[in-house]
Design a protein around this motif. Sequence first.
Motif, mmCIF file in Angstrom:
data_model
loop_
_atom_site.group_PDB
_atom_site.id
_atom_site.type_symbol
_atom_site.label_atom_id
_atom_site.label_comp_id
_atom_site.label_asym_id
_atom_site.label_seq_id
_atom_site.Cartn_x
_atom_site.Cartn_y
_atom_site.Cartn_z
ATOM 1 N N THR A 56 33.738 -49.463 11.145
ATOM 2 C CA THR A 56 33.309 -49.667 12.552
ATOM 3 C C THR A 56 34.588 -49.889 13.630
ATOM 4 O O THR A 56 34.322 -50.147 14.851
ATOM 5 N N HIS A 86 32.263 -57.567 11.098
ATOM 6 C CA HIS A 86 33.029 -57.062 9.998
ATOM 7 C C HIS A 86 34.451 -56.223 10.551
ATOM 8 O O HIS A 86 35.244 -55.867 9.771
ATOM 9 N N GLY A 144 29.184 -62.089 10.809
ATOM 10 C CA GLY A 144 29.137 -61.698 9.454
ATOM 11 C C GLY A 144 27.887 -61.589 8.829
ATOM 12 O O GLY A 144 27.348 -60.289 8.099
ATOM 13 N N LEU A 146 24.422 -60.112 9.927
ATOM 14 C CA LEU A 146 24.168 -59.009 10.918
ATOM 15 C C LEU A 146 22.900 -59.386 11.789
ATOM 16 O O LEU A 146 21.912 -59.998 11.008
ATOM 17 N N GLY A 170 25.771 -52.963 15.943
ATOM 18 C CA GLY A 170 25.833 -51.888 14.781
ATOM 19 C C GLY A 170 24.457 -51.026 14.694
ATOM 20 O O GLY A 170 23.401 -51.634 14.998
ATOM 21 N N ASP A 171 24.612 -49.756 14.284
ATOM 22 C CA ASP A 171 23.155 -49.122 14.236
ATOM 23 C C ASP A 171 22.535 -49.412 13.057
ATOM 24 O O ASP A 171 21.284 -49.605 12.955
ATOM 25 N N GLY A 172 23.304 -50.114 11.994
ATOM 26 C CA GLY A 172 22.468 -50.919 10.947
ATOM 27 C C GLY A 172 22.048 -52.088 11.161
ATOM 28 O O GLY A 172 21.156 -52.519 10.952
ATOM 29 N N GLU A 173 23.058 -52.880 12.042
ATOM 30 C CA GLU A 173 22.571 -54.145 12.663
ATOM 31 C C GLU A 173 21.297 -54.090 13.183
ATOM 32 O O GLU A 173 20.313 -54.907 13.118
ATOM 33 N N ASN A 204 27.267 -45.063 14.672
ATOM 34 C CA ASN A 204 28.329 -44.305 14.139
ATOM 35 C C ASN A 204 27.608 -43.734 12.698
ATOM 36 O O ASN A 204 28.342 -43.292 11.846
ATOM 37 N N TYR A 206 26.141 -44.765 9.924
ATOM 38 C CA TYR A 206 26.078 -45.502 8.749
ATOM 39 C C TYR A 206 25.925 -46.706 8.684
ATOM 40 O O TYR A 206 26.469 -47.557 9.718
ATOM 41 N N LYS A 286 31.896 -42.637 12.126
ATOM 42 C CA LYS A 286 32.247 -43.750 11.253
ATOM 43 C C LYS A 286 33.707 -43.540 10.693
ATOM 44 O O LYS A 286 33.874 -42.488 10.112
HETATM 45 C C1 LIG Z 1 21.812 -59.768 7.287
HETATM 46 C C2 LIG Z 1 22.778 -58.923 6.583
HETATM 47 N N1 LIG Z 1 22.588 -58.218 5.399
HETATM 48 C C3 LIG Z 1 23.297 -57.410 5.079
HETATM 49 C C4 LIG Z 1 24.600 -57.536 5.244
HETATM 50 C C5 LIG Z 1 25.892 -56.599 4.434
HETATM 51 N N2 LIG Z 1 26.378 -55.612 5.365
HETATM 52 C C6 LIG Z 1 27.495 -55.898 5.834
HETATM 53 S S1 LIG Z 1 27.959 -54.417 6.672
HETATM 54 C C7 LIG Z 1 26.524 -53.796 6.374
HETATM 55 C C8 LIG Z 1 26.389 -52.523 7.141
HETATM 56 C C9 LIG Z 1 26.334 -52.628 8.604
HETATM 57 O O1 LIG Z 1 26.058 -51.273 9.316
HETATM 58 P P1 LIG Z 1 26.290 -51.227 10.724
HETATM 59 O O2 LIG Z 1 25.490 -52.264 11.587
HETATM 60 O O3 LIG Z 1 26.090 -49.826 11.119
HETATM 61 O O4 LIG Z 1 27.711 -51.433 11.016
HETATM 62 P P2 LIG Z 1 29.289 -50.376 11.266
HETATM 63 O O5 LIG Z 1 28.629 -49.115 10.738
HETATM 64 O O6 LIG Z 1 29.425 -50.424 12.394
HETATM 65 O O7 LIG Z 1 30.095 -50.841 9.968
HETATM 66 C C10 LIG Z 1 25.640 -54.417 5.722
HETATM 67 C C11 LIG Z 1 24.477 -53.808 4.940
HETATM 68 C C12 LIG Z 1 25.258 -58.120 6.092
HETATM 69 N N3 LIG Z 1 26.379 -58.653 6.473
HETATM 70 N N4 LIG Z 1 23.971 -58.988 6.908
#
Ligand SMILES: Cc1ncc(C[n+]2csc(CCOP(=O)(O)OP(=O)(O)O)c2C)c(N)n1
Length: 789
Positions: A56, A86, A144, A146, A170-173, A204, A206, A286
């Motif tokens: 990230t 992170h 920390g 998300l 974050g696209d995962g967030e 990004n 992923y 990413k």
């Molecule tokens: C609520 C929560 N669930 C799981 C995690 C474990 N985790 C840390 S980073 C991550 C992926 C994050 O992806 P994204 O938001 O897309 O961030 P980036 O790609 O920018 O690293 C996960 C699942 C976490 N930190 N918080």
Amino acid sequence: MTTNSLTPEGLRRIDAYWRAANYLAVGQIYLYDNPLLRRPLALTDVKHMLLGHWGTTPGQNFIYAHLNRVIKKYDLDMIYVSGPGHGGPAVVGNTYLEGTYSEIYPNISQDEAGLRKLFLQFSFPGGIPSHASPECPGSIHEGGELGYSLSHSFGAVFDNPDLVVACVIGDGEAETGPLATAWHSNKFLDPVTDGAVLPILHLNGYKISNPTILARIEHEELEQLLRGYGWTPYFVEGHEPELMHEAMAATLDTVVERIRQIQQDARAHGNLMRPRWPMIVLNSPKGWTGPKVVDGLQVEGTFRAHQVPISDPATHPGHLELLEDWLRSYRPGELFDERGRLKPELADLAPKGERRMGANPHANGGMLLRDLRMPDFRDYAEDVPAPGTRGIGDTHVLGRFLRDVETLNGEQRNFRVFGPDETLSNGLEALFETTERQWDAATVPNDEFLAPTGRVMEMLSEHQCEGWLEGYLLTGRHGLFNCYEAFIHIIDSMFNQHAKWLKVTAQLPWRRKIASLNYLLASHVWRQDHNGFTHQDPGFIDHVVNKKAEVVRVYLPPDANCLLSVMDHCLRSRHYVNVVIAGKHPAPQWLSMDAAVKHCTEGIGIWQWASNDQGVPPDVVMGCCGDVPTLETLAAVSILREHLPGLKIRVVNVVDLMKLQPHSEHPHGLSDTDFDELFTRDKPVIFAFHAYPWLIHRLTYRRTNHDNIHVRGYKEEGTITTPFDMTVLNEMDRFHLVMDTIDRLPQTGERGVYLKQQLKDKLVEHKQYIDAHGEDMPEIRNWKWDTPG
Ligand SMILES: Cc1ncc(C[n+]2csc(CCOP(=O)(O)OP(=O)(O)O)c2C)c(N)n1
Ligand SMILES: [Mg+2]
């Protein structure tokens, strides 16, 4: 693409600044020594444990550099929220480049020695965490866990009309529930009195090891989704640095100008239409600029870039060279001077003074925190001429006090009440005599208490209420979260994170203390007459007391005057989480205001007017904590005193739960001597408790008389039933309390046996009565404390 936003020289410099930040990030993850690569990289220059999240980071560095440019260009008052916190190397590196880091931590100086320490401390024992943690200047959001970046950002801009929060998501967030619903925050933002949030969706592609949903739906679908949430998305997409710099610069100019225009339309021209605020979707690889291929596998632009892309060079041939090539690709010699300082022409790109995002006072909210103007809570007292006077419902009394806190601070605009659609239901209707709920979406006739400038925040998402309030507090304001007791569990984990933040920041001298996070848990377990079992759960406090004693406080005021006294204290306090549990239904009042102030100041005490052991050792101590347990205990005491007049009974009421813990464990804890004096060293204690009984054992297990403490509380028995029957189902009712007492006092002899039989019969009568009439027996409903002569 050509734009007016960047000259060729401007582009060259912003790219160099980005390279510097990326270099610092890789350095933080990898380098033990040789911070400027003045000599060829050796194995001894590389840390043994390689930790951190690269993936990230380059995207966030890119965003940060471009935000610096618009801050300068438009003189923006802006802070940065890193959703994927992170990416700690990004925020640490950028605050170092802009100079704030070294101002706060002079040992991390702006020279080669400082660089070396900067690299070494990252994810290193005794060093700093790998997130946008409290140690990092400019951060109000560790990222920390998300999901909360967007609600924190909105909380920060409420009542901060000049502030813009750039919120990287974050696209995962964005897949988390809290984040997904946080997009709706734009329906609550008033363009006149609030600031603006600029969401930057960091697409990004992923997460840790999966693609993200938003990256794998069609462009149009994503655009429609964001538009459907009321935003106007601007896409910045690609991977070629030059083109991306130009696109990002032009887009940021556009969105900043659009934000200003929206604000001006509303502020100067009175445009009250709900605006469609701009946002950015940054679609970039990413691990951008990182190693493309490692051990034959694609890394840049894949999930493999998430953490440390090149693993341990000591055991992987070729990795040292790869790492060195990667570091040198940023051309550190062009970025840092002989001493190891960022070259002046690049340093000049950062904003100055408090405009630097790491130095913006909003991100160290305690610096901006003003005391609330407080009405005298005694003026709101319930008149209690004698114990047992009937009250209107404790939270209704509190509502009048909160109304006036709101009014008195109307000009400062620094106090808000948050709740998931329950402010009325929790008995705080008086607030709407002075304000409304903030609401910027449409209204129709028959709506109540909605206005763009309202000061009560209600959205049916406990996550939003919590996140908004945290953001509001972290930027130096005050507030209260009112919630049903059962559903506050929804934010258990957010509470965790905030409590951790408070613990860590309390130990950072440069971080000023912020206002406490106050929970009012009304509509509690014992009075869910029409909702039943789903709404009966008093377990939040079990969870809360796990956190550091310096941070958490739990109060169970037994009546309205105690609630006023407790809340006054909570609203004045700093850097705590205060949990206050109170009822909203008409209930007996026990203490005059004078007595309530004394009782709450002490937090625990003998209720002499209810006890008859003056001058002699008691036979039994009746402990109680919570409004309903207090009522049942006093009713039990009245039965005991009537039927077994020779018994010496002491009534101890607990307002401040943490008084029960040993002083060595909690600053509020009673000394063992004081505890033994109240609860005796050897007499039975019948303790009626609001929540799960085990908590009382957990708090008192080291006390002398622990073996004699018998606790009645909520045992997970519930349904839709009468208020008294709830206590019967859980065996916390007056009759069970009396029977418990008799069982533990053989001296009650035959009189005790007969009384017990009568009470068993009463319990049967009770069941029959409520089955037939659907309400409690008159003798229960109309029971009143009558101080025995
Ligand atoms: C609520 C929560 N669930 C799981 C995690 C474990 N985790 C840390 S980073 C991550 C992926 C994050 O992806 P994204 O938001 O897309 O961030 P980036 O790609 O920018 O690293 C996960 C699942 C976490 N930190 N918080
Ligand atoms: Mg991602």
